[in-house]
Design an enzyme around this catalytic site. Structure first.
Site, short mmCIF file in Angstrom:
data_model
loop_
_atom_site.label_atom_id
_atom_site.label_comp_id
_atom_site.label_asym_id
_atom_site.label_seq_id
_atom_site.Cartn_x
_atom_site.Cartn_y
_atom_site.Cartn_z
N ASP A 115 -25.33 88.97 77.22
CA ASP A 115 -26.47 89.63 76.56
C ASP A 115 -27.23 90.46 77.59
O ASP A 115 -27.23 90.12 78.78
CB ASP A 115 -27.45 88.59 75.99
CG ASP A 115 -26.82 87.70 74.94
OD1 ASP A 115 -25.81 88.11 74.35
OD2 ASP A 115 -27.36 86.59 74.75
N1 URA Z 1 -24.46 82.84 75.45
C1 URA Z 1 -25.58 83.54 75.18
O1 URA Z 1 -26.40 83.12 74.37
N2 URA Z 1 -25.76 84.69 75.83
C2 URA Z 1 -24.91 85.19 76.74
O2 URA Z 1 -25.14 86.25 77.31
C3 URA Z 1 -23.75 84.45 77.01
C4 URA Z 1 -23.54 83.27 76.35
#
Ligand code: URA
Length: 250
Positions: A115
């Site tokens: 993310d």
């Molecule tokens: N899980 C999440 O919630 N975000 C990420 O970036 C990776 C795994």
């Protein structure tokens, strides 16, 4: 073996992988070419697709035409800072992964995504087969995350997460959970899982009452983020590349 060469130089590489890496077709299509007797290695027809070859030195022909098999494979780790999008496309007013790898001359791709508001380890490579296997959940490669969440953490949380939690899009089980640090109303927890679903760690921890305040990926299979500073890029060691290959059965 060499991190800038074919990753299994010592024993050779399976013929169908070499053909697929050379852009001849999917692995499956290359296996068919081999079993149809259309592939020659050093002048001899090979119809068994488990054959291992040396892409740097062996001459491989498909339908009598010599193919270019020698690839400079590259493998890197990046510590993605916060607010960087997981794409190689240039950002529009935002930073993306491309901003951190501009100095690398070859075309490389990111192995999966984080993310924008997650920091930490992203693997980068031009080895398509390895990248595919590392991201496909069926190969079971684990990723390790460190999450800053509101505490306190109940004693049985690890057990609950290991036995499975149901989210909107189905159940999820973690492969590992540990409490790293706890002080007052703040806790740092480590979560290990081989899931690739979107926002999985955030959704999971929110579901059990610990919405994530900060999230970092610290490990991808056998590769650790270590002391790489945010924005830093390093080449993986030969040992790390070999361990990644082993982890996905290549
Ligand atoms: N899980 C999440 O919630 N975000 C990420 O970036 C990776 C795994």
């Amino acid at each position: 073996m060499n991190t800038t060469g074919d990753a299994t130089d010592g024993e050779g590489v399976r013929l169908q992988k070499v053909l697929a890496d050379a852009g001849i077709g999917s692995r499956r299509a290359c296996e068919r070419l081999i079993s149809d007797g259309r592939v020659k290695v050093n002048g001899k027809t090979v119809s068994w697709f488990g054959e291992r070859v040396h892409p740097r030195t062996d001459e491989i022909q498909v339908d009598g035409r010599k193919i270019e098999t020698w690839h400079e494979f590259r493998y890197y780790a990046l510590n993605k800072p916060l607010d960087v999008e997981s794409t190689m496309a240039p950002g529009r007013g935002t930073r993306t992964l491309i901003d951190f790898v501009e100095d690398l001359t070859e075309r490389i791709y990111h192995v999966g995504r984080l993310d924008t508001d997650t920091e930490g380890l992203i693997l980068l490579t031009n080895d398509g087969e390895l990248a595919h296997r590392l991201t496909h959940p069926s190969f079971g490669v684990t990723k390790t995350y460190l999450a800053d969440v509101p505490g306190p953490i109940a004693r049985d949380l690890g057990r609950r997460l290991r036995s499975g939690i149901v989210l909107d899009d189905g159940p999820v089980k973690v492969d590992g959970f540990s409490l790293v640090e706890q002080s007052g109303r703040r806790a740092l927890v480590e979560v290990v899982l081989h899931e690739g679903r979107k926002h999985i760690v955030r959704r999971l921890l929110k579901e059990v009452g610990h919405p994530v305040r900060r999230l970092a990926r610290t490990g991808f299979g056998p590769v650790q983020l270590g002391r790489l500073k945010p924005g830093g890029v390093r080449a993986l060691t030969e040992k790390e590349v070999a361990a990644l290959y082993k982890a996905v059965g290549l």
